[in-house]
Design a protein around this motif. Structure first.
Motif, PDB file in Angstrom:
ATOM      1  N   TRP A 141       0.812  -1.214   0.000  1.00  0.00           N
ATOM      2  CA  TRP A 141       0.000   0.000   0.000  1.00  0.00           C
ATOM      3  C   TRP A 141       0.849   1.270   0.000  1.00  0.00           C
ATOM      4  O   TRP A 141       0.447   2.287  -0.579  1.00  0.00           O
ATOM      5  CB  TRP A 141      -0.954   0.005   1.201  1.00  0.00           C
ATOM      6  CG  TRP A 141      -2.298  -0.550   0.868  1.00  0.00           C
ATOM      7  CD1 TRP A 141      -2.806  -1.764   1.226  1.00  0.00           C
ATOM      8  CD2 TRP A 141      -3.322   0.099   0.094  1.00  0.00           C
ATOM      9  NE1 TRP A 141      -4.069  -1.928   0.715  1.00  0.00           N
ATOM     10  CE2 TRP A 141      -4.418  -0.800   0.017  1.00  0.00           C
ATOM     11  CE3 TRP A 141      -3.414   1.323  -0.553  1.00  0.00           C
ATOM     12  CZ2 TRP A 141      -5.582  -0.486  -0.672  1.00  0.00           C
ATOM     13  CZ3 TRP A 141      -4.580   1.625  -1.243  1.00  0.00           C
ATOM     14  CH2 TRP A 141      -5.643   0.733  -1.292  1.00  0.00           C
ATOM     15  N   GLU A 201      -3.092  -5.494  -8.257  1.00  0.00           N
ATOM     16  CA  GLU A 201      -4.005  -5.308  -7.125  1.00  0.00           C
ATOM     17  C   GLU A 201      -5.178  -6.282  -7.172  1.00  0.00           C
ATOM     18  O   GLU A 201      -5.712  -6.677  -6.140  1.00  0.00           O
ATOM     19  CB  GLU A 201      -4.498  -3.866  -7.050  1.00  0.00           C
ATOM     20  CG  GLU A 201      -5.500  -3.451  -8.096  1.00  0.00           C
ATOM     21  CD  GLU A 201      -6.199  -2.141  -7.750  1.00  0.00           C
ATOM     22  OE1 GLU A 201      -7.068  -2.137  -6.861  1.00  0.00           O
ATOM     23  OE2 GLU A 201      -5.870  -1.105  -8.382  1.00  0.00           O
ATOM     24  N   TRP A 221      -5.395  -7.475  -3.363  1.00  0.00           N
ATOM     25  CA  TRP A 221      -6.350  -6.809  -2.469  1.00  0.00           C
ATOM     26  C   TRP A 221      -7.456  -7.724  -1.948  1.00  0.00           C
ATOM     27  O   TRP A 221      -7.753  -7.697  -0.763  1.00  0.00           O
ATOM     28  CB  TRP A 221      -6.950  -5.588  -3.148  1.00  0.00           C
ATOM     29  CG  TRP A 221      -6.142  -4.333  -3.281  1.00  0.00           C
ATOM     30  CD1 TRP A 221      -6.577  -3.161  -3.838  1.00  0.00           C
ATOM     31  CD2 TRP A 221      -4.776  -4.059  -2.902  1.00  0.00           C
ATOM     32  NE1 TRP A 221      -5.587  -2.203  -3.836  1.00  0.00           N
ATOM     33  CE2 TRP A 221      -4.472  -2.730  -3.256  1.00  0.00           C
ATOM     34  CE3 TRP A 221      -3.781  -4.813  -2.297  1.00  0.00           C
ATOM     35  CZ2 TRP A 221      -3.231  -2.142  -3.018  1.00  0.00           C
ATOM     36  CZ3 TRP A 221      -2.522  -4.236  -2.068  1.00  0.00           C
ATOM     37  CH2 TRP A 221      -2.274  -2.929  -2.418  1.00  0.00           C
ATOM     38  N   ALA A 281      -4.022  -1.487   5.644  1.00  0.00           N
ATOM     39  CA  ALA A 281      -4.132  -0.787   4.363  1.00  0.00           C
ATOM     40  C   ALA A 281      -4.144   0.724   4.585  1.00  0.00           C
ATOM     41  O   ALA A 281      -3.469   1.483   3.875  1.00  0.00           O
ATOM     42  CB  ALA A 281      -5.404  -1.219   3.630  1.00  0.00           C
ATOM     43  N   ARG A 302      -1.644   3.882   3.493  1.00  0.00           N
ATOM     44  CA  ARG A 302      -2.109   5.162   2.926  1.00  0.00           C
ATOM     45  C   ARG A 302      -1.700   6.336   3.812  1.00  0.00           C
ATOM     46  O   ARG A 302      -1.618   7.470   3.336  1.00  0.00           O
ATOM     47  CB  ARG A 302      -3.635   5.134   2.768  1.00  0.00           C
ATOM     48  CG  ARG A 302      -4.120   4.155   1.712  1.00  0.00           C
ATOM     49  CD  ARG A 302      -5.570   4.388   1.335  1.00  0.00           C
ATOM     50  NE  ARG A 302      -6.490   4.081   2.407  1.00  0.00           N
ATOM     51  CZ  ARG A 302      -7.051   2.903   2.596  1.00  0.00           C
ATOM     52  NH1 ARG A 302      -6.741   1.882   1.799  1.00  0.00           N
ATOM     53  NH2 ARG A 302      -7.897   2.709   3.585  1.00  0.00           N
TER      54      ARG A 302
END
Length: 394
Positions: A216, A307, A311, A338, A342
């Motif tokens: 991420w 992804e 994910w 996650a 970010r």
């Protein structure tokens, strides 16, 4: 799929559509409209993501204690309050305050959505989480596409569109999720009677989440440093937003092809994650040399394939590892991981670009992905004495 899962899918799609009007443009708004450096933009996004981490952990706890219905409504109401304020005051520093509260409120929602998806269709395995993931990316495709167009007129309309979509999400949750929560029948948070096995599962989860975090940190650069970089090389805001439309549309449309491609290793999620990580590295290698829009399109397509493998796999692993009554807690860890990526990703990226260059940042990110591969390859070692190495999904 059960009807209740369709309600979750629709709600997730509306939720992410609203937020996707704003999140791809946060760095551009902070840098170009509020006049802040990339490092400062990274700090602001870190505050937003840090609040989301807290929201994820609290949301997972609340799911186990109160059920998904109440948890989701609480998160939506907190977010709506902040979005209402953002529509009225979006200068500096009001924007930072409201963006942080939005992060906390929306963070509460996501673990409950994923935990409910797992509970209403336990036989679905990866399919339940993949359905929610696809719904998210329909929202990304629609929201990001419209966001760039709307922002070209006025950023004020971006804030309004986000607010309106969240009102729609609130109504869906209010009238649609009460029965889902009742059917789920989750108990309060209790420890398993086999604490050693419990610890091995939690250790395995934390290891795979470590790799997830590194993935991420790289991925979020597309929303922060790469977003700003595209503006510097004269790629328009509409073109940049279109990259996210490609991302979301490809995730939705390529599902049949992906299902066939991963048929051989669909029951080994570790292999899926490792292959996805290699594909991520390839994407950033292309982006490092990109100087025209079409090269960024190619890099985004490659990134999207990666992804699509990673994910949905991580929450599926978490659901498989979670003891009864702790599904929300385990999904909270996944979502907070996650969000942690970010959180620190834009700050790391902003500092690297301000101090060195975009090319140095790309080198560092590829190193992160190599580390993620190593961690992924060993995450299931704590389970070897108690459980099979591969996690079976249906």
């Amino acid at each position: 799929m059960p009807r209740s899962l369709w309600l979750l899918i629709i709600g997730m799609m509306v939720n992410v559509t609203g937020s996707s009007f704003l999140w791809p443009l946060n760095t551009i708004y902070l840098h170009d409209h509020l006049g802040k450096t990339l490092s400062m933009a990274g700090i602001v996004l870190m505050l937003n993501a840090g609040a989301s981490v807290a929201g994820n952990l609290i949301g997972g706890f609340l799911f186990d204690k109160l059920g998904g219905y109440r948890s989701i409504l609480l998160g939506i109401l907190i977010t709506l309050t902040a979005l209402g304020g953002m529509n009225l005051w979006h200068g500096w520093p009001h924007y930072v305050v409201f963006l942080t509260i939005v992060g906390f409120g929306s963070g509460i929602v996501f673990p409950s959505m994923y935990a409910m998806a797992g509970s209403v269709w336990p036989a679905g395995g990866r399919k339940a989480f993949n359905a929610v993931y696809v719904a998210q990316n329909i929202g990304v495709a629609v929201g990001a596409s419209l966001g760039g167009l709307v922002a070209s007129f006025s950023f004020n309309y971006i804030f309004l569109a986000n607010f309106v979509m969240y009102i729609v999400f609130f109504l869906i949750a209010l009238f649609g999720y009460k029965k889902i929560s009742a059917q789920a029948g989750h108990t309060s948070v209790i420890q398993e009677s086999r604490p050693i096995r419990d610890r091995s599962k939690l250790t395995a989860l934390l290891l795979i989440c470590g790799a997830y975090l590194l993935c991420w940190v790289g991925y979020v650069q597309w929303q922060s440093t790469i977003a700003s970089y595209t503006q510097e090389i004269n790629i328009s805001l509409k073109q940049y937003s279109f990259l996210w439309t490609i991302n979301g549309a490809l995730i939705v449309l390529a599902q049949p092809l992906l299902s066939k491609a991963i048929k051989r290793f669909e029951h080994n999620l570790k292999i899926q994650i490792m292959i996805g990580t290699v594909i991520f590295m390839l994407s950033f290698a292309v982006a490092a040399f990109a100087d025209q829009f079409m090269w960024f399109v190619a890099a985004m397509i490659i990134l999207t394939v990666g992804e699509m493998l990673i994910w949905p796999a991580v929450p599926t692993i978490a659901n498989s590892l979670a003891p009864k009554g702790r599904e929300g807690f385990y999904q909270g860890i996944v979502n907070s991981t996650a969000t942690g990526g970010r959180m620190i990703g834009p700050l790391i990226g902003g500092l690297m670009v301000d101090m060195f260059s975009m090319q140095i940042l790309f080198v560092v990110l590829i190193a992160f992905y190599i580390a993620a591969m190593v961690i992924s390859s060993m995450y299931d070692r704590p389970l070897k004495k108690k459980e099979p190495v591969t996690i079976s999904v249906h």
